[in-house]
Scaffold this motif. Structure first.
Motif, PDB file in Angstrom:
ATOM      1  N   THR A  98       0.830  -1.208   0.000  1.00 44.01           N
ATOM      2  CA  THR A  98       0.000   0.000   0.000  1.00 44.01           C
ATOM      3  C   THR A  98       0.866   1.260   0.000  1.00 44.01           C
ATOM      4  OG1 THR A  98      -0.213   0.011   2.428  1.00 44.01           O
ATOM      5  CG2 THR A  98      -1.902  -1.169   1.180  1.00 44.01           C
TER       6      THR A  98
ATOM      7  N   TRP B 211       2.125   1.665  -3.588  1.00 42.80           N
ATOM      8  CA  TRP B 211       1.045   2.108  -4.462  1.00 42.80           C
ATOM      9  C   TRP B 211       0.723   3.586  -4.235  1.00 42.80           C
ATOM     10  CZ3 TRP B 211      -3.195  -2.323  -4.392  1.00 42.80           C
ATOM     11  CH2 TRP B 211      -2.689  -3.439  -5.060  1.00 42.80           C
TER      12      TRP B 211
ATOM     13  N   ILE C 290      -3.234   3.534   1.457  1.00 46.30           N
ATOM     14  CA  ILE C 290      -2.796   4.104   0.179  1.00 46.30           C
ATOM     15  C   ILE C 290      -2.894   5.624   0.225  1.00 46.30           C
ATOM     16  CG2 ILE C 290      -3.407   4.329  -2.274  1.00 46.30           C
ATOM     17  CD1 ILE C 290      -4.340   1.324  -2.072  1.00 46.30           C
TER      18      ILE C 290
END
Length: 200
Positions: free
Chosen positions: A28, A31, A180
């Motif tokens: 995460t 990303w 994220i």
């Protein structure tokens, strides 16, 4: 395998799954940082899911266009299911499996990111969207339930939640969305993101 009583057992199931999920924090984070890079360069995030996963996809795009915690410039993010006129027209004219794929072809550009959320990892319309995205040069990321699953295999990267129920998978998908967003905002704050909300 631990046997949990109903209701309170839901909390126990979530706690067990969350403990295992912590090991995915680095995904995460990566990303979020990559998303900041892509969107800071004028790219776009497209997101899609069905049912509860559609709500999670829209939650993610809302955080990116609006804000997560602190004020910052807006960035381009579209939840593909949210355009009801387009989705119903496409479903009527081309079939449900094309609902997201056709929108990916319309909105996606090389270097953009497509985030697909699915508890089963087997939804035909998401698999079609992943294929359309890869053909158009988008990055495809998937948040799914237990691996292996077709969507995981059809994506560039996948974060698969090991949990026995779809409800717990969705709850951890929301945790992933917030992780994220945390990484995204941190990257923007470090200067990875744009200084204004305009696209180049």
């Amino acid at each position: 395998m631990t046997v949990h009583p109903p209701v309170v057992g839901h909390c126990d199931e979530l706690q067990d799954a969350l403990t295992a999920f912590r090991a995915s924090a680095h995904i995460t984070e990566r990303w979020g940082e990559t998303l900041a890079e892509v969107l800071s360069g004028g790219g776009r995030l497209l997101a899609a899911g069905n049912g509860g996963s559609a709500a999670q996809a829209q939650h993610l795009t809302a955080e990116i266009v609006g804000r997560y915690r602190e004020d910052r410039p807006p960035f381009s993010a579209i939840a593909l299911h949210a355009d009801t006129s387009a989705t119903t027209a496409i479903a009527n004219d081309y079939g449900v499996h094309e609902v997201f794929a056709r929108q990916v072809r319309a909105h996606g550009r090389t270097g953009d990111v497509l985030m697909l959320l699915s508890t089963s990892g087997a939804s035909a319309n998401l698999l079609s969207a992943a294929e359309a995205a890869r053909e158009a040069g988008l990055r495809v990321w998937a948040l799914t339930g237990c691996e292996p699953n077709p969507l995981m295999l059809g994506s560039d990267e996948a974060l698969c939640v090991a949990a026995p129920s779809g409800a717990t998978v969705q709850e951890l998908h929301l945790v992933a969305v917030h992780m994220i967003c945390t990484a995204f905002d941190a990257a923007v704050d470090r200067g990875t993101g744009r200084e204004d909300g305009a696209h180049g």
